[in-house]
Design a protein around this motif. Structure first.
Motif, PDB file in Angstrom:
ATOM      1  N   SER A  18       0.797  -1.222   0.000  1.00  0.00           N
ATOM      2  CA  SER A  18       0.000   0.000   0.000  1.00  0.00           C
ATOM      3  C   SER A  18       0.827   1.269   0.000  1.00  0.00           C
ATOM      4  N   LEU A  19       2.136   1.137  -0.174  1.00  0.00           N
ATOM      5  CA  LEU A  19       3.008   2.314  -0.197  1.00  0.00           C
ATOM      6  C   LEU A  19       3.050   2.886  -1.608  1.00  0.00           C
ATOM      7  N   PRO A  20       2.744   4.167  -1.779  1.00  0.00           N
ATOM      8  CA  PRO A  20       2.825   4.759  -3.114  1.00  0.00           C
ATOM      9  C   PRO A  20       4.245   4.610  -3.667  1.00  0.00           C
ATOM     10  N   MET A  21       4.337   4.235  -4.932  1.00  0.00           N
ATOM     11  CA  MET A  21       5.651   4.028  -5.528  1.00  0.00           C
ATOM     12  C   MET A  21       6.481   5.308  -5.540  1.00  0.00           C
ATOM     13  N   GLN A  22       5.810   6.480  -5.516  1.00  0.00           N
ATOM     14  CA  GLN A  22       6.553   7.725  -5.527  1.00  0.00           C
ATOM     15  C   GLN A  22       7.450   7.866  -4.303  1.00  0.00           C
ATOM     16  N   ALA A  23       7.152   7.125  -3.232  1.00  0.00           N
ATOM     17  CA  ALA A  23       7.957   7.223  -2.017  1.00  0.00           C
ATOM     18  C   ALA A  23       9.384   6.760  -2.253  1.00  0.00           C
ATOM     19  N   PHE A  24       9.555   5.857  -3.214  1.00  0.00           N
ATOM     20  CA  PHE A  24      10.885   5.346  -3.520  1.00  0.00           C
ATOM     21  C   PHE A  24      11.482   6.006  -4.767  1.00  0.00           C
ATOM     22  N   ALA A  25      10.655   6.709  -5.524  1.00  0.00           N
ATOM     23  CA  ALA A  25      11.031   7.100  -6.884  1.00  0.00           C
ATOM     24  C   ALA A  25      12.240   8.027  -6.968  1.00  0.00           C
ATOM     25  N   ALA A  26      12.577   8.704  -5.888  1.00  0.00           N
ATOM     26  CA  ALA A  26      13.715   9.619  -5.932  1.00  0.00           C
ATOM     27  C   ALA A  26      15.048   8.903  -5.790  1.00  0.00           C
ATOM     28  N   THR A  27      15.004   7.607  -5.460  1.00  0.00           N
ATOM     29  CA  THR A  27      16.235   6.858  -5.238  1.00  0.00           C
ATOM     30  C   THR A  27      17.054   6.752  -6.522  1.00  0.00           C
ATOM     31  N   ASN A  28      18.319   7.092  -6.416  1.00  0.00           N
ATOM     32  CA  ASN A  28      19.231   6.985  -7.549  1.00  0.00           C
ATOM     33  C   ASN A  28      20.179   5.819  -7.284  1.00  0.00           C
ATOM     34  N   VAL A  29      19.890   4.682  -7.844  1.00  0.00           N
ATOM     35  CA  VAL A  29      20.637   3.457  -7.572  1.00  0.00           C
ATOM     36  C   VAL A  29      21.932   3.418  -8.372  1.00  0.00           C
ATOM     37  N   LYS A  30      23.016   3.016  -7.696  1.00  0.00           N
ATOM     38  CA  LYS A  30      24.311   2.826  -8.350  1.00  0.00           C
ATOM     39  C   LYS A  30      24.584   1.326  -8.367  1.00  0.00           C
ATOM     40  N   MET A  31      24.600   0.744  -9.557  1.00  0.00           N
ATOM     41  CA  MET A  31      24.726  -0.704  -9.703  1.00  0.00           C
ATOM     42  C   MET A  31      26.138  -1.074 -10.154  1.00  0.00           C
ATOM     43  N   LEU A  32      26.873  -1.750  -9.272  1.00  0.00           N
ATOM     44  CA  LEU A  32      28.212  -2.231  -9.632  1.00  0.00           C
ATOM     45  C   LEU A  32      28.072  -3.613 -10.256  1.00  0.00           C
ATOM     46  N   LEU A  33      28.588  -3.761 -11.480  1.00  0.00           N
ATOM     47  CA  LEU A  33      28.551  -5.036 -12.201  1.00  0.00           C
ATOM     48  C   LEU A  33      29.989  -5.554 -12.276  1.00  0.00           C
ATOM     49  N   PRO A  34      30.346  -6.556 -11.458  1.00  0.00           N
ATOM     50  CA  PRO A  34      31.746  -6.985 -11.361  1.00  0.00           C
ATOM     51  C   PRO A  34      32.210  -7.887 -12.500  1.00  0.00           C
ATOM     52  N   ALA A  35      31.836  -7.511 -13.717  1.00  0.00           N
ATOM     53  CA  ALA A  35      32.216  -8.265 -14.916  1.00  0.00           C
ATOM     54  C   ALA A  35      32.159  -7.327 -16.106  1.00  0.00           C
ATOM     55  N   ASN A  36      32.785  -7.729 -17.200  1.00  0.00           N
ATOM     56  CA  ASN A  36      32.716  -6.946 -18.423  1.00  0.00           C
ATOM     57  C   ASN A  36      31.337  -7.088 -19.062  1.00  0.00           C
ATOM     58  N   PRO A  37      30.967  -6.190 -19.974  1.00  0.00           N
ATOM     59  CA  PRO A  37      29.656  -6.287 -20.633  1.00  0.00           C
ATOM     60  C   PRO A  37      29.470  -7.617 -21.363  1.00  0.00           C
ATOM     61  N   GLY A  38      28.231  -8.081 -21.376  1.00  0.00           N
ATOM     62  CA  GLY A  38      27.891  -9.278 -22.145  1.00  0.00           C
ATOM     63  C   GLY A  38      27.727 -10.546 -21.354  1.00  0.00           C
ATOM     64  N   GLY A  39      28.134 -10.551 -20.083  1.00  0.00           N
ATOM     65  CA  GLY A  39      28.048 -11.758 -19.277  1.00  0.00           C
ATOM     66  C   GLY A  39      26.785 -11.817 -18.439  1.00  0.00           C
TER      67      GLY A  39
END
Length: 319
Positions: A18-39
């Motif tokens: 029941s939490l409006p999605m806007q409550a999270f919408a300001a989050t700016n996620v930084k995703m570390l991908l510990p591999a080269n592209p394509g895997g």
């Protein structure tokens, strides 16, 4: 209302749906991908990022690929560069555990914060379309004659396909220490090596090779599952008299030093994302199996998996 009480009330509402999605919408996620592209980690992380946005729990997602050493290089960057950052996430999985066991890097997963296991997948072994070999039986016959003549290609040292290759050798009576394994920093490099005929056998998650199998550019000869994958005609190793079964799973960790409330919020975001239509499409497209496990249960799973994997690798002569 105190900030921690506010966060708890938000998480309770999120859990109830029941939490409006806007409550999270300001989050700016930084995703570390510990591999080269394509895997697999790259594909998983970008699919997850899209799902986080489509579910309305992230405003933006930025990606940082840092491949090498079965994820240990990326792990080091994540541990040292994101301390206390409540918006940082890192994709990881069984391959990283194998890399830590074999490489013994100065950083450790215990320094980061376990969030959730997302998917599981089995590996497939393939031959280049123009390979002189036609089956796993022919590959094994040559392996027995001259172990070094069979060049296995796959992810970093300690990856599930590396472990599987060593287990295959051991199961057919070949010293695992004698296998000729070529490690690549990412799935894209491994794919290029197979297509170019630079390795005898390629190993990876089924989803990474699916396109090339479908177009006939790669010939699948075995999967590492207990039974054939749904809708697939590729035989298992066990069907072919090789008693080897090993799976691959992928999950997400948060930054070191985040609070319990921040960890709970990230888990709530991930759960929302995995219930989105975007994530369902990615699961189907990549033939992933859902393996959701979060929080302390996931942490306990990783500890047990590390011990089991180390035992397996030791018996296979890799440690």
């Amino acid at each position: 209302m105190r900030r921690d009480a506010f966060l708890k009330s938000m998480l309770a509402l999120a859990a109830a749906g029941s939490l409006p999605m806007q409550a999270f919408a300001a989050t700016n996620v930084k995703m570390l991908l510990p591999a080269n592209p394509g895997g697999g980690w790259d594909t998983t992380g970008r699919a997850l990022g899209k799902a986080l946005q489509d579910a309305g729990v992230a405003g933006t997602v930025t990606y940082d690929n840092k491949g090498g050493a079965a994820g240990a290089i990326g792990l080091a960057q994540f541990v040292n560069g994101s301390k206390g950052d409540p918006n940082a996430m890192m994709v990881m999985g069984a391959v990283m555990l194998g890399g830590i066991i074999t490489g013994k890097p100065p950083v450790d997963l215990n320094q980061a914060t376990p969030l959730a296991r997302l998917t599981s997948e089995y590996n497939v072994f393939v031959l280049p379309a123009n390979s002189p070999y036609k089956s796993m039986a022919e590959v094994v016959a040559q392996l027995k004659k001259d172990p070094g003549s069979i060049k296995w290609g796959g992810g970093s040292r300690g990856s599930t396909e590396h472990i599987a290759a060593a287990m295959i050798a051991r199961a057919v009576g070949v010293d695992p220490a004698k296998i000729n394994y070529v490690a690549f920093r990412g799935g894209g490099e491994a794919i290029a090596a197979v297509l170019g005929g630079n390795v005898t056998v390629g190993g990876s998650g089924f989803s990474e090779f699916a396109e090339y199998i479908a177009t006939g550019k790669m010939r699948p000869i075995a999967v590492t599952s207990a039974q054939r994958l749904e809708g697939s005609t590729v035989p298992t190793l066990k069907e072919q008299g090789i008693d080897v079964e090993i799976g691959n799973w992928r999950g997400v960790y948060g930054a070191p030093g985040i609070s319990a409330d921040q960890r709970a919020q990230l888990i709530a975001m991930l759960e929302k994302a995995t219930k989105s239509s975007s994530w369902a499409e990615s699961m189907k497209k990549n033939d992933w199996t859902s393996a959701w496990l979060a929080g302390d249960a996931f942490s306990q799973f990783v500890t047990a998996e590390f011990a089991n994997l180390k035992d397996t690798m030791t018996r296979a002569g890799m440690v």
